[in-house]
Design a protein around this motif. Sequence first.
Motif, mmCIF file in Angstrom:
data_model
loop_
_atom_site.group_PDB
_atom_site.id
_atom_site.type_symbol
_atom_site.label_atom_id
_atom_site.label_comp_id
_atom_site.label_asym_id
_atom_site.label_seq_id
_atom_site.Cartn_x
_atom_site.Cartn_y
_atom_site.Cartn_z
ATOM 1 N N ASN A 37 0.858 -1.225 0.089
ATOM 2 C CA ASN A 37 -0.191 0.142 -0.075
ATOM 3 C C ASN A 37 0.762 1.102 -0.098
ATOM 4 N N TYR A 38 0.677 2.235 -0.868
ATOM 5 C CA TYR A 38 1.084 3.471 -0.987
ATOM 6 C C TYR A 38 0.343 4.765 -0.579
ATOM 7 N N ALA A 39 1.083 5.489 -0.179
ATOM 8 C CA ALA A 39 0.335 6.845 0.307
ATOM 9 C C ALA A 39 -0.177 7.288 -1.268
ATOM 10 N N ASP A 40 -1.241 8.307 -1.122
ATOM 11 C CA ASP A 40 -1.702 8.724 -2.510
ATOM 12 C C ASP A 40 -0.779 9.673 -3.097
ATOM 13 N N SER A 41 0.066 10.288 -2.410
ATOM 14 C CA SER A 41 1.007 11.348 -2.722
ATOM 15 C C SER A 41 2.213 10.511 -3.546
ATOM 16 N N VAL A 42 2.240 9.562 -3.521
ATOM 17 C CA VAL A 42 3.289 8.487 -4.038
ATOM 18 C C VAL A 42 2.950 7.733 -5.121
ATOM 19 N N LYS A 43 1.677 7.470 -5.292
ATOM 20 C CA LYS A 43 1.445 6.199 -6.102
ATOM 21 C C LYS A 43 1.663 6.430 -7.518
#
Length: 116
Positions: free
Chosen positions: A59-65
């Motif tokens: 899972n990734y933060a939205d800011s780095v997806k």
Amino acid sequence: QVQLVESGGGLVQPGGSLRLSCAASGITFSRYDANWYRQAPEKERELVAAMPWYGGRTNYADSVKGRFTSSRDNAKNTVYLQMNSLKPDDTAVYYCNAHIVNWDYWGQGTQVTVSS
């Protein structure tokens, strides 16, 4: 004694790439969730990537997806964070974390600065 040693940080121009490494000793990293956090000046620590021990989806933060990718090399007991298309907002100290049940180990952090 458990150690997580990060490397690979540095200064990069916007749009550039870096690969962070986190080498573990004293634990078998594959048995731990492997997480990357970052903390920018005057901001709270933020979870960037969470990679479960059992090989499930990271899972990734939205800011780095779409820009960051976390991976493991179990033979080297090391995890990586590949960071592409870097932005000035990505500037922070990046920390590696090994998590199991109610226990955490942390690396010392590595500075990433994105600036022209």
